[in-house]
Enzyme design. Structure first.
Site, short mmCIF file in Angstrom:
data_model
loop_
_atom_site.label_atom_id
_atom_site.label_comp_id
_atom_site.label_asym_id
_atom_site.label_seq_id
_atom_site.Cartn_x
_atom_site.Cartn_y
_atom_site.Cartn_z
N LYS A 165 1.05 -1.27 -0.13
CA LYS A 165 -0.22 0.28 -0.05
C LYS A 165 1.27 1.11 0.05
O LYS A 165 2.10 1.05 0.12
CB LYS A 165 -0.70 -0.19 1.17
C1 LIG Z 1 -5.80 -4.21 1.44
C2 LIG Z 1 -6.98 -3.95 0.91
C3 LIG Z 1 -8.14 -4.05 2.28
C4 LIG Z 1 -7.80 -4.95 3.39
O1 LIG Z 1 -6.67 -4.42 4.21
P1 LIG Z 1 -5.59 -5.69 5.30
O2 LIG Z 1 -4.27 -4.82 5.36
O3 LIG Z 1 -4.52 -6.28 4.03
O4 LIG Z 1 -6.10 -6.35 5.51
C5 LIG Z 1 -9.79 -3.87 2.14
N1 LIG Z 1 -9.55 -3.37 1.66
C6 LIG Z 1 -9.24 -3.09 0.20
C7 LIG Z 1 -9.20 -1.81 -1.39
C8 LIG Z 1 -7.54 -2.88 -0.38
O5 LIG Z 1 -6.93 -2.50 -1.39
#
Ligand SMILES: *Cc1c(COP(=O)(O)O)cnc(C)c1O
Length: 397
Positions: free
Chosen positions: A206
């Protein structure tokens, strides 16, 4: 190590077979930069002897809340936990329905299901804008609808003005999945702060990477109190407070979870947070280069051109392939040139765990899902890497 220099513009990409996670790819889908500041921050936490949630988490929460101009921010174990806490805070439960786009990561639908509620899938706007379609959101609302859970796809804000107006008309809560959108904006306000609760992820790929981690934000005092309790078993005091002698006992006032963030991740997060906006801008420049080279070429289009009032975080570089193209063949051709690609997202309503349910028809999602392709994007991509991707795409489509 990365092949780029500190100037960010370096040697042509060569296949890397060292011990790094990016492995055999000359252009991986995403990548993190490791430097001495991060190593020092991690070492400091290790040496401090206090590893679970404590002062660094509190500092990270304050800094994140300040950046977004929001009253409350809670560090949590991951973005999925953030979504679960948001749903619990608005008291979503059995018998409720939550409208959510199917073209999405599965976390939102899974957490809705875990509360006992039912996800009701809505469509997206179209090939130029892959966020939830306000008209179809409204069409999906019924007597059991409790909330709208929208996602700022790739860091591009949803049509929040329309979505908030719909929610107000129907008396519904809006939860923002802002996993892609830290420091993104809609009409001058930070993504994640427009609805009742905003949810962020700090997973390694991210825009603000810490490994595993997340944040829940809200301006609402009552929701904040519930999030605080649900995050830590419903206990009224924290281990850190008892350690400091600020509390000696606790009560448990609801059935909560352990969704806490820890000090190591918070220390890394504080450093990544300082770099976030500059890196979001670097992502934006790379996306513009992609757009100039690919949008309108060989039947390819690139969604999310600039839009008034929207500051994107450019989490993903998504292209829409020409109709009738085999995406798998394109991905294989790109992989042969060392270019890693992905798909955001396979629609949730087509997964085994969801497709048995009675479904609304989602014509836009179904017509474009097979044509979406995500290209490599990370802030320190070299010009040569970006050029390698565009050349490979044009040669493969
Ligand atoms: C990555 C992501 C999540 C979940 O996040 P995690 O930290 O992996 O649990 C939820 N929604 C979206 C759109 C994502 O890209």
């Amino acid at each position: 190590m990365s092949t780029t220099t500190s100037a960010g513009r370096a040697a042509p990409p060569t296949p890397r077979d060292d011990n790094k996670a990016t492995g055999r790819w000359s252009v991986p889908l995403s990548d993190v930069l490791v430097d001495a500041d991060l190593e020092r921050a991690a070492t400091d936490v290790v040496r401090s002897g206090w590893w679970s949630m404590g002062p660094r988490v509190a500092e990270f929460e304050r800094a994140f809340a300040d950046l977004l101009s929001v009253r409350h921010a809670f560090g949590v174990a991951n973005g999925t936990a953030a979504l679960h806490l948001a749903l619990l805070a608005i008291e979503c439960g059995p018998g409720d329905e939550v409208v959510v786009p199917s073209l999405n990561f599965v976390a939102a639908a899974n957490t809705i299901t875990h509360t006992g509620a039912t996800p009701v899938f809505c469509d997206v706007i179209g090939p130029d804008d892959l966020t939830a379609d306000p008209d179809d959101i409204e069409a999906a609302i019924g007597p059991k609808t409790r909330a709208l859970l929208v996602m700022h796809y790739g860091g591009h804000a949803c049509r929040m003005d329309e979505i908030l107006a719909i929610a107000e008309r129907h008396g519904l809560a809006v939860i923002e999945d802002a996993a892609h959108a830290p420091a993104g904006q809609f009409d001058g306000r930070a993504c994640g702060t427009l609805g009742a609760v905003g949810c962020f992820s700090f997973f390694s790929n991210k825009n603000l990477p810490v490994g595993e981690g997340g944040m829940v934000v809200t301006d609402d005092e009552a929701l904040a109190e519930k999030i605080r309790l649900f995050r830590s078993h419903g206990m009224t005091t924290l281990t850190w407070d008892r350690h400091r002698g600020h509390a000696s006992s606790y009560d448990v006032v609801l059935h909560g979870f352990n969704y806490r963030l820890d000090e190591l991740r918070a220390a890394i997060g504080l450093i990544e947070l300082e770099r976030l906006q500059e890196r979001n801008r670097a992502r934006g420049e790379i996306v513009e280069t992609y757009r100039r080279a690919l949008d309108g070429e060989a039947g390819i289009s690139m969604p999310f051109g600039p839009r008034d009032g929207v500051v994107s975080t450019h989490h993903l570089a998504v292209i829409v392939l020409p109709e009738g193209t085999s995406r798998q063949a394109v991905q294989t051709a790109l992989a042969a040139r060392g270019v890693q690609t992905s798909v955001h997202y396979p629609p949730i309503h087509m997964f085994s765990a969801y497709r048995e349910r009675e479904q609304r028809s989602l014509p836009v999602t179904e017509s474009i899902a097979e044509r979406l392709l995500t290209l490599p994007l990370f802030p320190h991509m070299s010009e040569a890497q970006v050029a390698a991707v565009t050349e490979a795409v044009l040669a493969s489509v």
